[in-house]
Design an enzyme around this catalytic site. Structure first.
Site, PDB file in Angstrom:
ATOM      1  N   HIS A 282       0.833  -1.206   0.000  1.00  0.00           N
ATOM      2  CA  HIS A 282       0.000   0.000   0.000  1.00  0.00           C
ATOM      3  C   HIS A 282       0.864   1.251   0.000  1.00  0.00           C
ATOM      4  O   HIS A 282       1.904   1.314   0.651  1.00  0.00           O
ATOM      5  CB  HIS A 282      -1.006  -0.011   1.152  1.00  0.00           C
ATOM      6  CG  HIS A 282      -0.435  -0.039   2.532  1.00  0.00           C
ATOM      7  ND1 HIS A 282      -0.078   1.108   3.220  1.00  0.00           N
ATOM      8  CD2 HIS A 282      -0.189  -1.065   3.379  1.00  0.00           C
ATOM      9  CE1 HIS A 282       0.353   0.779   4.427  1.00  0.00           C
ATOM     10  NE2 HIS A 282       0.309  -0.529   4.552  1.00  0.00           N
ATOM     11  N   GLU A 328      -4.856   1.829   2.573  1.00  0.00           N
ATOM     12  CA  GLU A 328      -5.012   0.575   3.305  1.00  0.00           C
ATOM     13  C   GLU A 328      -5.212   0.842   4.786  1.00  0.00           C
ATOM     14  O   GLU A 328      -5.998   0.173   5.460  1.00  0.00           O
ATOM     15  CB  GLU A 328      -3.772  -0.298   3.092  1.00  0.00           C
ATOM     16  CG  GLU A 328      -3.840  -1.665   3.761  1.00  0.00           C
ATOM     17  CD  GLU A 328      -3.291  -1.670   5.186  1.00  0.00           C
ATOM     18  OE1 GLU A 328      -3.494  -2.661   5.903  1.00  0.00           O
ATOM     19  OE2 GLU A 328      -2.663  -0.657   5.596  1.00  0.00           O
ATOM     20  N   ASP A 356       3.150  -6.616   3.320  1.00  0.00           N
ATOM     21  CA  ASP A 356       2.721  -5.565   4.242  1.00  0.00           C
ATOM     22  C   ASP A 356       3.006  -5.958   5.690  1.00  0.00           C
ATOM     23  O   ASP A 356       2.159  -5.851   6.563  1.00  0.00           O
ATOM     24  CB  ASP A 356       1.228  -5.249   4.058  1.00  0.00           C
ATOM     25  CG  ASP A 356       0.772  -4.071   4.908  1.00  0.00           C
ATOM     26  OD1 ASP A 356       1.629  -3.267   5.300  1.00  0.00           O
ATOM     27  OD2 ASP A 356      -0.435  -3.966   5.194  1.00  0.00           O
TER      28      ASP A 356
END
Length: 477
Positions: A282, A328, A356
């Site tokens: 993100h 996100e 992530d």
């Protein structure tokens, strides 16, 4: 005769699929050989580091909806084009625009002293001048849940649940539950405001921010996180048995809507260009730090993997897509929009994985694929073994963060698990900066993603992506 180790991936694929029936998905020997070469090349490639260093240095923090959000988007579009992707485009994403201006907290009585605090995303502000109220403390979310409303009404609620460091980061379930659900629960019981011990594993005066959510029909109340050391201090004061009063002043809140965008880049496949492996991270970040581990490095890892694949003499059969997802942090807005836009053609997204969880070494691979593709995942895992990656065939894989939304509508998911032992020391704090990234470990991530992306793109057969295919996911198959 081929050496046994050369035959092993094919033997694994045959063994796994023979008892299943159906046509097994398999990866050709030539692709496995190329992937091993990619693995070694990636361990010496600095594209991911250069991307991450550039984004965090030239843009910095990227709070969704901020001026730097737009600046980062343009920076990434330009960088994708400069790196030679054949196609670069954006897809709009609209979400509430939350703004942080300032925050202040202090113990007023019985022992006056300041507290290090950060407002939570989507928290409303306090009235001008702040609010002062007695504090009621709880050691867990469940304790607050069980509390009588009369005990809470009109007070500032504090929840002191603690996280501890683990390689798989599983204690984040404790901290994130308190952060995301605690303010709404406290409000439903009549609280005036909410404080929590930061959802982190460090011992410092740097609080961890993050989003919170309010249930429909529940009035949003001001909510903030205390640094772990200040949470310790507040708990010591509470244990003295005297009434404790805190003054809290938050200048923040939602200011209408903002339209950002997912930024997408593609290496076109040589034989099946309309099918693709999708990876990324993100683009947004919280605002105290520069968003290096969360999640500039995630986008950088995907970019680095695509870069070494692009250097091959021939493109893989399927396309490779890299996505820098929008917002996100405040609720997977980019991932959910991407899933909604591509749900009808979800079969084209043959497999996906998102980075992530920082940039420390990937140590485990899990997947949710159709049974006939389990052997192909075993082949991928075999090529990853020299990188220290183990394969847990019994556990599911949703693809990670934003891609979990795509998995929910039917994308086969591959989860590449990073070592999270250090991650929650810095997550959502002013310490999320470039110095926390080890370049060698970052390159290991790139190597893992390059192997997985290339082999999925070269696989003969699919991994089970189809509308609703994994609606009941929860097992390894």
């Amino acid at each position: 005769m081929k050496p046994f180790l050369t035959l092993l991936p094919a033997l694994l694929a045959t063994a796994v699929t023979s008892a299943i029936g159906g046509t097994p998905t398999r990866i050709p020997d030539a692709a496995l050989t190329t992937a091993a070469q990619l693995r070694e090349q990636a361990l010496h490639d600095n594209t991911a580091w250069n991307f991450t260093e550039g984004l965090t240095t030239e843009v910095g923090a990227r709070l969704a909806g901020s001026a730097n959000d737009a600046k980062a988007r343009e920076w990434v579009i330009a960088k994708f084009k400069a790196l030679g992707f054949e196609k670069v485009w954006t897809e709009p994403v609209t979400y509430p625009k939350w703004v942080r201006r300032s925050e202040h907290a202090e113990i007023v009585a019985p022992f006056a002293q300041p507290l290090a605090v950060l407002a939570l995303g989507h928290s409303p502000g306090t009235p001008a001048g702040g609010i002062s109220s007695d504090v009621v403390g709880f050691d867990s979310f469940d304790a607050l849940k069980a509390a009588d409303s009369a005990m809470v009404r009109g007070k500032i609620v504090y929840v002191g649940a603690r996280m501890h460091a683990h390689r798989d980061g599983h204690d984040y379930g404790i901290g994130s539950t308190v952060r995301t659900q605690g303010p709404s629960l406290a409000s439903s019981k009549g609280a005036s405001a909410f404080l929590l011990r930061s959802a982190g594993t460090d011992s410092s005066r740097l609080p961890h921010t993050g989003v919170t959510r309010y249930e429909d029909g529940v009035a949003p109340i001001p909510a903030a996180a205390l640094a772990s050391t200040d949470a310790d201090q507040l708990e010591r004061v509470l244990k003295r048995g005297q009434p404790v009063t805190i003054k809290l002043a938050l200048d923040c809140g939602i200011e209408g809507e903002y339209t950002g965008a997912n930024v997408i880049a593609e290496l076109r496949g040589s034989k099946k260009p309309n099918e693709y492996f999708v990876m990324g991270g993100h683009l947004d970040s919280w605002d105290p730090g520069t968003g290096a581990i969360d999640d500039a490095s995630g986008v950088g890892i995907a970019v680095g993997a695509a870069h070494v694949i692009a250097a091959l003499p021939q493109r893989p059969a399927r396309s490779i897509r890299v996505v820098a997802f929008a917002n996100e942090e405040a609720g997977l807005y980019g991932g959910k929009e991407f899933a909604a836009s591509h749900a009808k053609d979800i079969k084209s997204a043959v497999l996906g994985s998102e980075s992530d969880a920082g940039a420390d070494r990937i140590w485990k691979i899990t997947a949710s694929v159709k049974p006939e593709a389990r052997g192909a995942v075993a082949q991928i895992a075999e090529v990853l073994k020299p990188l220290g990656v183990e394969y847990d065939a019994s556990a599911p894989g949703n693809g990670g963060s934003d891609l979990s939304a795509l998995h929910a509508v039917g994308m086969a998911g591959l989860s590449l698990h990073q070592d999270a032992t250090r991650y929650f020391d810095w997550h959502h704090t002013a310490n999320d900066t470039l110095d926390k990234i080890d370049p060698e470990q970052l390159r290991q991530n790139v190597a893992v993603y390059a192997v997985a992306a290339y082999l999925a793109a070269q696989a003969e057969g699919d991994f089970g992506s189809a509308p609703g295919a994994f609606a009941n996911d929860g097992r390894g198959d």
